[in-house]
Design a protein around this motif. Structure first.
Motif, PDB file in Angstrom:
ATOM      1  N   ARG A 107      47.071   7.461  65.496  1.00 44.21           N
ATOM      2  CA  ARG A 107      45.757   7.490  65.208  1.00 44.21           C
ATOM      3  C   ARG A 107      45.066   8.151  66.203  1.00 44.21           C
ATOM      4  NH1 ARG A 107      44.602   1.527  62.420  1.00 44.21           N
ATOM      5  NH2 ARG A 107      46.734   1.235  61.671  1.00 44.21           N
ATOM      6  N   ALA A 108      44.013   8.868  65.925  1.00 45.69           N
ATOM      7  CA  ALA A 108      43.146   9.492  67.074  1.00 45.69           C
ATOM      8  C   ALA A 108      41.739   8.710  66.586  1.00 45.69           C
ATOM      9  CB  ALA A 108      42.843  10.836  66.845  1.00 45.69           C
ATOM     10  N   ARG A 154      49.032  15.277  61.383  1.00 40.53           N
ATOM     11  CA  ARG A 154      48.230  14.012  60.595  1.00 40.53           C
ATOM     12  C   ARG A 154      47.372  14.386  59.771  1.00 40.53           C
ATOM     13  NH1 ARG A 154      46.762  10.675  58.516  1.00 40.53           N
ATOM     14  NH2 ARG A 154      46.508   8.375  59.142  1.00 40.53           N
ATOM     15  N   GLN A 155      46.441  15.247  59.910  1.00 41.80           N
ATOM     16  CA  GLN A 155      45.386  15.606  59.163  1.00 41.80           C
ATOM     17  C   GLN A 155      45.772  16.304  57.749  1.00 41.80           C
ATOM     18  OE1 GLN A 155      43.431  17.302  62.451  1.00 41.80           O
ATOM     19  NE2 GLN A 155      41.351  16.120  61.795  1.00 41.80           N
ATOM     20  N   ILE A 214      42.846  16.338  69.182  1.00 40.79           N
ATOM     21  CA  ILE A 214      43.671  15.035  69.801  1.00 40.79           C
ATOM     22  C   ILE A 214      45.153  14.931  69.273  1.00 40.79           C
ATOM     23  CG2 ILE A 214      43.639  12.647  70.115  1.00 40.79           C
ATOM     24  CD1 ILE A 214      40.384  12.823  70.127  1.00 40.79           C
ATOM     25  N   TYR A 215      45.083  15.216  68.031  1.00 40.76           N
ATOM     26  CA  TYR A 215      46.573  14.696  67.509  1.00 40.76           C
ATOM     27  C   TYR A 215      47.506  15.846  67.957  1.00 40.76           C
ATOM     28  CZ  TYR A 215      44.833  11.623  63.881  1.00 40.76           C
ATOM     29  OH  TYR A 215      44.207  10.352  63.358  1.00 40.76           O
ATOM     30  N   TYR A 271      51.189   5.537  68.000  1.00 44.06           N
ATOM     31  CA  TYR A 271      50.363   6.026  69.162  1.00 44.06           C
ATOM     32  C   TYR A 271      49.003   6.040  68.606  1.00 44.06           C
ATOM     33  CZ  TYR A 271      49.946   8.842  73.078  1.00 44.06           C
ATOM     34  OH  TYR A 271      49.762   9.452  74.514  1.00 44.06           O
ATOM     35  N   ALA A 272      48.159   5.516  69.706  1.00 47.95           N
ATOM     36  CA  ALA A 272      46.573   5.395  69.218  1.00 47.95           C
ATOM     37  C   ALA A 272      46.111   6.277  70.637  1.00 47.95           C
ATOM     38  CB  ALA A 272      46.179   4.089  69.252  1.00 47.95           C
ATOM     39  N   ALA A 273      45.264   7.187  70.358  1.00 48.27           N
ATOM     40  CA  ALA A 273      44.624   8.070  71.281  1.00 48.27           C
ATOM     41  C   ALA A 273      43.189   7.630  71.150  1.00 48.27           C
ATOM     42  CB  ALA A 273      45.061   9.337  71.433  1.00 48.27           C
TER      43      ALA A 273
END
Lengths: 304, 961
Positions: free
Chosen positions: B901-902, B140-141, B856-857, B837-839
């Motif tokens: 999303r984290a 993601r990043q 987290i990701y 997905y949301a952590a």
């Protein structure tokens, strides 16, 4: 230490002309292989035992050209080049993208993927469905290069005949042919659970119905084979006949046609029942997709 | 041999190579070390990426002679001198450089992308990175890194972290985005890993492994191999040290049994060690392997839990069982039927093992009155869940390099536990610990598997007996057959609740499969209970754990330890109970979840190999995580797909972990004031890419009021840094970080004392001021650290100031979180796609926010992989049929959720350093239950075993038998 080495390779040759390449291959016999992108020949656990690599990079075998009778794709044209060329048919681009890695697509070539004849081939199902022809080069007894255009089904069916041939180009002439495909994977780059493609010449009748001819229904997957015992990438000729003769009235007809022609087995990767269901479902969906788009007057399937 | 010439990184180079040599190998041996091999040349993971005539290619899929006349750019050719490129700097700042093994390749791919497409879309980035495996941080990043690089090309000083939140305004470094201290080294492809430390003329270990899952070696003849030129030694069960030990790198005395020697007469899995050839070159090594004659008495393999526990099953360890302490009565009679060929199983203390019944460990416990709890319940459900064997797949496979230096043994290791490596290898080699030095290099991915000592013992012993430097690295295939993996488990959960949703009773029965050896055989399954049961309030709880031996490939530690499995069972059972009660799942969790101040009585019986203690929930962000998560996912809003065959569903689960092991873990650090006023920090902590060194430096810089650049760190070196139990159990920030902070605080006191003496002022008048001086609040007098250091070290001063700390604690700091997801299930094909997905995770104060988000990701994507794609497929002979990254099915960027999303939920934990708690492991605990729950929401099917394959979905839908 312990970096990968292509242990079997004893000799590397880099011919600068087609005749020289064919002569190299002929001289070194069955343990010599043409080397293009390397994604098949040098792949991990390749079944090919290569002792001599005949590198084709100095031959002018890349590129896409358009002629009146169709499109000619040089055998060493990479997947990336296929994607970037606006004249390449959509069905082929769709199949090229089954190769999930751009880095691999930068290397993989159309001829290399076809010649490897793997069950998990990215392009073979659609190429068979599209009825492409292969421009094969061979060294004649006179020492000269002879080229002939061969249907891909011939090439697949008789590998022993074409063992020394070089796929100089892939020819696609039937622009109106519909071709659709599907590759079911758990994750994009994993081996497929199932690959399938259907190609057909579809004519829209005056009454609004469509008639199919020259259908090709192609299937590949782990743990499946045809009723004839074919494995790898194979055709369902019975289903093709049913489609051509208009015997498919509804989905159930197609499901039964597929089930009668596909044999599945259970192994650690999946059950026979799952594979049987999937074969029918995917072929049915592809057929419906092609029929819907072609008969509605849209561009037929993923073809041009 | 052939001579070729090509241009590499702008310079004309000539090489001699064989026709068989790959370009990757040629470049690597020629000094282009960032062209690495992490996939046996599969062309999958991208560690071997180069630009070949300006186009990204896999160097492993090119023969070296093909490069003749071409132009090559390697990842280490990007940066000039010390200047990072815009892309490299952006990657460091965005937090995508963590373990970093593939960071140089990623930089190369993104550089190529930005040359082709100046303002790429997410789809362009996905495409560019499609051939890159990144296990550590997910993907993601990379979007942020590219965005930053694009911005900075126009404005080099653009802000690094507008998209990353920062925390703790009153602090300078903690909670702020700062470049990871080893980021530059990793992203540029500098020497960082064990393989970079190995001498070019090092010998190597070539391991002959067992083709059988279960067999006795009845004869082994190594004479022909030993006679081969270039072969220095062959080690087998006949000449290896007669020392029993375990590979689990746990605190001594370990709860895991010592049930193996370096080589055993009995082989217990396909790929088990049979003989190690120590050879000067690869050809000799491989030939020697082929010349070793081995005869086996093949035994029936035992692969499943049921088979192992079946009365009359073949016994994996029909061994002499020994207890160091607490031997049970009648042990002699127990051992009467032991077979000498099976060797010994030595327990340090009783863990209720019964090896002659294939039971490696067992435990049970509980609180309250279970019978009463179920009697009070108005609804009771009982379900059974299964988890599968999962590979850690670090990009850098297990690697060790050992050599002797006088009478000492030096080991360069890619490890999470340098001190355990020293203790275990010293024991195996018959050396005292002062004769062994372990140097932890950068770790190119560990995820728990490098908590285990899988090859250091052989490399060390080989170096000792040959006197030659010895390198040993697992191939990717060896990693699949010999690395530690997640224990497969079958977990039965019985829940009782009142009609209003209040839980009245929980009964949890865990059956675990430890495979051939007992690595973590007690603690992983216990952890399945200890990190899942305490998430909810319930007065009557019982658990039981039974771990069996079998002949599957080895198991051990993996990020999350037992929690991803236990939490899958408990959270999915809670979802099923909520469904049974007709309650909204979120409401049900809200009703039963723990909160700050609640005492976790269940922990009394869940100590890791010792008696546990109840612990209070010192801080808890669950409420906020649930609130924000519900908003992000649109909880309660039903989504529809345009495709009628596709159904959409949502799920929510709770997650927790610990922050190290209070009462067991121990971290030490020291920090010295150098003569120019800067600092050298020695931390025992083992940074495995997570940013622990950055945490330590931040803490020291924060305490001492200096820029981070004024603090350098050396960590994880048993000679040169103080003791630390290691990086596992989410201990890094809490334990090793606390030790660094406390060492700096000790030094701070000394600085003030010395400055007070120099300024002739009372100590209480002084404070430390940024960027590095002591100042009197009364007189205004100032002395810089530099002047102070010089005064102390000028020959008349009192000497160098060094702060020290030894950190242990009985206090716990539990990180919490809520994971939400939305899936799309194709009812025609059974395929599942994670759309959203949301952590949302409470790690206290996020010390390195960008790195915390990356973890987290990464953790979530790993566990999405475990849930949907990854699977070790064994046949009935125990052979792994898919021992490659591609066939095994690791998730790539294409498997990343579309909306991923984290979110960091800030709390201030009273026990954590600067309020920090752990972040990494917990991230793996949510995906399996939340995806399964969402699948049910979508199509009404409960999938209760990993992975959630299309076939299982279709079966649940009744489309196949």
């Amino acid at each position: 230490v312990q970096e990968k080495e292509q242990e079997m390779i004893q000799k590397y040759l880099r011919p600068t002309a087609m005749a020289e390449a064919l002569e190299c291959k002929s001289r070194e016999k069955e343990k010599a292989y043409f080397l293009a992108g390397g994604t098949e020949l040098l792949r991990l656990n390749s079944p090919l035992h290569v002792e001599t690599a005949v590198d084709l990079q100095d031959l002018d075998l890349s590129g896409v050209s358009i002629a009146e009778d169709g499109i000619r794709i040089g055998g060493c044209t990479t997947f990336t080049e296929l994607l970037d060329h606006k004249e390449v048919p959509d069905f082929l681009k769709t199949a090229v993208l089954y190769a999930g890695s751009r880095t691999l697509r930068n290397a993989a070539t159309i001829a290399g993927n076809i010649a490897a004849m793997r069950w998990d081939s990215y392009l073979l199902p659609v190429c068979i469905a599209a009825k492409v022809r292969l421009e094969l080069a061979d060294l004649g007894d006179d020492g000269l290069v002879h080229q002939e255009s061969v249907p891909i089904r011939e090439f697949i069916s008789h590998p022993e005949v074409y063992r020394d041939s070089l796929i100089a180009a892939v020819l696609h002439r039937n622009f109106s042919r519909s071709v659709v495909s599907e590759r079911l994977v758990r994750s994009r780059q994993a081996p497929p659970e199932f690959s399938a493609a259907i190609g057909a010449d579809i004519r829209r009748e005056e009454d609004g119905n469509c008639s199919f001819s020259s259908s090709r229904v192609v299937l590949a997957g782990r743990g499946i084979r045809s009723g004839n015992g074919d494995v790898g990438v194979f055709r369902l000729t019975g289903v093709e006949q049913a489609i051509n003769s208009g015997d498919i009235a509804d989905e159930q007809d197609l499901v039964e046609a597929v089930r009668s022609e596909v044999l599945t087995e259970t192994d650690q990767f999946g059950s026979a029942g799952y594979r049987r269901y999937l074969a029918s479902a995917v072929i049915s969906d592809l057929y419906n997709r092609m029929r819907t788009s072609a008969c509605s007057g849209e561009t037929s399937g993923e073809g041009r | 041999m052939m001579d070729i010439s090509c241009t590499v990184n702008g310079k004309r180079r000539s090489f001699r190579c064989s026709p068989a040599e790959t370009l990757q190998r040629l470049l690597k041996r020629s000094g282009y070390i960032a062209v690495r091999n992490s996939d046996d040349g599969e062309g999958f993971s991208g560690s071997d990426t180069i630009l070949f005539d300006g186009v990204p290619r896999c160097a492993s899929l090119l023969l070296a002679p093909q490069a003749d006349g071409h132009e090559i750019l390697t990842p280490d050719g990007l940066a000039r001198a010390r200047e990072l490129t815009v892309v490299q700097q952006a990657m460091v700042d965005a937090g995508v450089v963590q373990s970093g093994y593939n960071a140089p390749a990623a930089a190369l791919l993104l550089t190529d992308l930005l040359q082709r497409i100046p303002s790429p879309t997410h789809a362009d980035i996905d495409d560019a990175l499609s051939g890159l495996f990144n296990r550590a941080t997910g993907y993601r990043q990379f979007y942020q890194a590219v965005e930053l690089a694009v911005t900075r090309r126009g404005n080099r000083s653009a802000y690094a972290h507008e998209t990353v939140p920062e925390f703790r305004e009153e602090l300078k470094h903690v909670g702020k985005v700062r470049a990871k201290v080893d980021g530059r080294k990793l992203v540029t492809g500098s020497r960082a890993f064990v393989e970079d430390a190995a001498a070019p003329d090092a010998c190597a270990v070539y391991m002959l492994t067992s083709p059988h899952a279960h067999a006795y070696i009845t004869a082994i003849d190594t004479h022909k191999a030993l006679a081969l030129e270039g072969v220095l030694a062959v080690i087998t069960h006949e000449n290896c040290p007669d020392v029993y030990y375990g590979q689990a790198g746990q605190g001594f005395p370990e709860p895991s049994p010592y049930d193996r020697r370096m080589f055993n007469r009995k082989v217990r899995h396909v790929g088990d060690r049979v003989a190690a050839v120590i050879a000067e070159d690869e050809e000799a090594g491989r030939q020697a392997l082929a010349l070793i004659d081995v005869a086996y008495e093949v035994l029936p393999p035992v692969l499943s839990i049921d088979e192992a526990l079946n009365p009359g099953a073949p016994i994996i360890h029909k061994s002499q069982v020994v207890y160091v302490t607490g031997a049970p009565d009648r042990l002699d009679s127990y051992n009467v039927d032991a077979d000498d060929r099976d060797g010994k199983v030595i327990y340090q203390f009783p863990i209720h093992g019964d090896p002659h019944r294939n039971i490696a460990a067992a435990v049970e416990g509980g609180i309250g009155n279970l019978e009463k709890g179920f009697a009070e319940a108005e609804t009771v459900i009982e379900r059974t869940y299964e988890t599968s064997q999962i590979q850690c797949t670090p990009l850098e496979t297990h690697t060790a390099y050992a050599y002797t230096d006088g009478d000492r043994l030096i080991i360069h290791a890619s490890t999470q536990v340098p001190w355990h490596v020293r203790r275990i290898t010293a024991n195996v080699c018959g050396l005292s610990e002062n004769k062994v030095q372990v140097i932890k290099e950068r770790v190119g991915g560990g995820y728990g598997s490098k908590q285990d000592v899988l090859l250091e013992d052989v490399a060390a012993y080989a170096a000792l007996i040959t006197g030659r430097p010895v390198f040993y690295r697992f191939t990717r295939e060896q990693e699949f057959i010999a690395n530690s993996t997640r224990h497969p488990m079958r977990i039965r959960v019985k829940l009782g609740a009142k009609r209003d949703g209040s839980l009245t009773a929980i009964d949890m029965d865990v059956k675990a499969n430890t495979g051939p050896y007992g690595n973590h055989c007690l603690t992983v399954p216990m952890n399945a209970c200890s990190k899942s049961l305490p998430l909810v309030k319930c007065e009557n709880v019982h658990f039981s754990v039974t771990t069996c031996y079998s002949n599957i490939p080895p198991t051990g530690a993996y990020q999350g330890y037992g929690a991803p499995k236990g939490n899958f069972a408990v959270q999915l059972a809670l979802a099923e109970l909520a469904d049974e009660l007709g309650m909204d799942q979120l409401d049900f969790l809200e009703k039963n979840r723990v909160d700050a101040g609640y005492t976790l009585e269940i922990l009394r019986c869940l100590g890791e190999g010792r008696e546990g203690t109840p612990a209070p929930v010192s801080s808890c962000g669950l409420g906020e995580a649930l609130r924000q998560g519900a908003e992000l996912i649109g909880w309660g809003r039903h989504e529809h797909s345009a495709n009628p065959e596709v159904k959409i569903g949502k799920g929510v689960v709770l997650v927790q972990q610990g922050s190290g092991l209070p009462g067991l873990d121990h971290s030490c650090a020291d920090i010295s004031l150098l003569s120019d006023g800067t600092f050298m920090l020695h931390s025992g902590g083992a940074d495995l890419g997570t940013g622990l060194d950055t945490v330590s430096v931040k803490f020291a810089a924060e305490v001492l009021n200096v820029p981070m650049d004024a603090v350098s760190i050396l960590s994880g070196d048993t000679d040169n840094t103080p003791f630390d139990t290691g990086a596992y159990a989410s201990s890094g920030t809490f334990f090793s970080g606390s030790a660094s902070k406390m060492a700096a605080e000790d030094l701070r006191i000394q600085i003030i004392r010395a400055a007070a003496a120099l300024l002739d002022e009372p100590e209480q008048n002084l404070s430390l001021r940024y960027p590095g001086e002591a100042v009197s609040q009364v007189s205004g007098s100032v002395v810089t650290y530099r002047d102070l250091a010089r005064a102390l070290l000028n020959g008349t001063g009192s000497g160098q100031l060094t702060g020290k700390a030894s950190f242990t604690t009985e206090d716990s700091a539990f990180p919490y979180g809520a994971h939400f997801c939305q899936v799309a299930v194709n009812t025609r094909t059974g395929q599942v796609r994670v759309e959203k997905y949301a952590a949302l995770q409470d790690c206290g104060t996020p010390v390195n926010p960008e790195l915390a988000l990356g973890q987290i990701y990464g953790g979530v994507l790993k566990s999405i992989g475990h849930s949907l794609y990854e699977q070790m497929v064994l046949n009935d002979r125990g052979e792994c049929l898919n021992a490659s990254l591609r066939d095994y099915g690791v998730p790539m960027i294409s498997e990343m959720p579309d909306d991923f999303r984290a979110v960091l939920i800030e709390t201030d934990d009273p026990f954590g350093p600067y309020g920090a708690k752990s972040v990494s492991e917990i991230s793996t605990n949510g995906a399996a239950p939340v995806i399964a729950s969402a699948i049910h929401d979508a199509v009404g099917v409960w999938v209760r075993d990993w992975p959630f394959t299309p076939e299982k979905i279709l079966r649940g839908l009744g489309k196949i038998d």
